[in-house]
Design a protein around this motif. Structure first.
Motif, PDB file in Angstrom:
ATOM      1  N   MET A  46     -45.569  68.169  66.698  1.00  0.00           N
ATOM      2  CA  MET A  46     -45.046  67.981  65.353  1.00  0.00           C
ATOM      3  C   MET A  46     -43.535  68.199  65.281  1.00  0.00           C
ATOM      4  N   SER A  47     -42.883  68.233  66.426  1.00  0.00           N
ATOM      5  CA  SER A  47     -41.440  68.458  66.432  1.00  0.00           C
ATOM      6  C   SER A  47     -40.684  67.361  65.687  1.00  0.00           C
ATOM      7  N   ALA A  48     -41.299  66.182  65.619  1.00  0.00           N
ATOM      8  CA  ALA A  48     -40.666  65.077  64.890  1.00  0.00           C
ATOM      9  C   ALA A  48     -40.898  65.189  63.390  1.00  0.00           C
ATOM     10  N   ALA A  49     -41.702  66.175  62.993  1.00  0.00           N
ATOM     11  CA  ALA A  49     -41.970  66.410  61.565  1.00  0.00           C
ATOM     12  C   ALA A  49     -41.667  67.877  61.259  1.00  0.00           C
ATOM     13  N   PRO A  50     -40.385  68.259  61.249  1.00  0.00           N
ATOM     14  CA  PRO A  50     -39.999  69.665  61.120  1.00  0.00           C
ATOM     15  C   PRO A  50     -40.418  70.327  59.823  1.00  0.00           C
ATOM     16  N   ASP A  51     -40.792  69.538  58.809  1.00  0.00           N
ATOM     17  CA  ASP A  51     -41.209  70.143  57.541  1.00  0.00           C
ATOM     18  C   ASP A  51     -42.706  70.446  57.507  1.00  0.00           C
ATOM     19  N   PHE A  52     -43.401  70.256  58.634  1.00  0.00           N
ATOM     20  CA  PHE A  52     -44.845  70.463  58.669  1.00  0.00           C
ATOM     21  C   PHE A  52     -45.233  71.848  58.157  1.00  0.00           C
ATOM     22  N   HIS A  53     -44.506  72.880  58.588  1.00  0.00           N
ATOM     23  CA  HIS A  53     -44.878  74.248  58.243  1.00  0.00           C
ATOM     24  C   HIS A  53     -44.444  74.664  56.843  1.00  0.00           C
ATOM     25  N   THR A  54     -43.435  73.980  56.286  1.00  0.00           N
ATOM     26  CA  THR A  54     -42.805  74.488  55.064  1.00  0.00           C
ATOM     27  C   THR A  54     -43.769  74.594  53.889  1.00  0.00           C
TER      28      THR A  54
END
Length: 226
Positions: A171-179
């Motif tokens: 998911m490094s290409a989706a950095p907002d995954f955790h937010t």
């Protein structure tokens, strides 16, 4: 033949193998070993002070957990979980975590510890640190399972979270995954403080469903380009 000595030696060997597996599992869960990286037998046996044979048995344990992959004539590599592995992870998580929330009776100290994790997650979110948010997320779900009071379930969750860390790299290409899960974690603690365990369990199931769908959408969307 000294049966007692042989039994003691076998027990010590098994303990060492389990310890090595736990060390490597912890390094993967902490993001120190990333998907696809090769595990050097020589370097690890020297740094951990164990024989290569014992190290190989620890590798076998981790391979059984789908955390590492053995490739003949090439070596042992940290695994890169795919869509089916994600589905299996979430099957386990949906079985354990909502039950922990539903039946657990958290102490004030446990709830305070969960609040402290959330503060770290919010600070990481404000700083834009994806890695620190992932670390906080891992710690939060460890705390959720700790509500069961079961050491066996905690050990199982350690294995699941180590594999989850490998998924997070995808998911490094989706950095907002955790937010958007930070506030959901905070809401869960508020529900537990209010004694709303059933509501918390239902919301956590929905939370896990949403996270799984997002991960699968990302992984399966990438599959044709791999």
């Amino acid at each position: 033949m000294n049966t007692a000595t042989d039994t003691t030696t076998a027990a010590e060997h098994a303990h060492t193998t389990a310890w090595i597996a736990s060390v490597l599992r912890a390094r993967i869960a902490a993001g120190q070993l990333t998907p696809g990286s090769k595990l050097s037998e020589q370097a690890l046996s020297e740094s951990l002070g164990v024989s290569r044979n014992t190290l190989r048995q620890a590798f076998a344990t981790l391979a059984g957990e789908s955390i590492v992959t053995r490739i003949p004539n090439r070596g042992v590599f940290v695994a890169a979980p795919g869509a089916e592995e994600v589905r299996e992870i979430y099957r386990v998580r949906r079985t354990i975590e909502p039950s922990a929330v539903l039946w657990g009776r958290p102490t004030p100290a446990q709830l305070d510890a969960m609040d402290a994790i959330i503060r770290k997650a919010k600070a990481a979110r404000d700083a834009g640190s994806v890695r620190d948010m992932a670390n906080a997320n891992q710690a939060f779900h460890e705390a959720v399972v700790s509500l069961t009071g079961s050491e066996l379930l905690r050990e199982l969750m350690d294995k699941v979270l180590a594999e989850m860390r490998l998924v997070f790299h995808a998911m490094s290409a989706a950095p907002d995954f955790h937010t958007h899960y930070v506030d959901r974690n905070a809401a869960l603690v508020e529900q537990l403080r209010a004694g709303e365990n059933e509501r918390a369990a239902a919301d956590l199931r929905a939370y896990l469903d949403a996270a799984e769908a997002e991960l699968l959408g990302h992984l399966e969307g990438e599959a044709p380009n791999r």
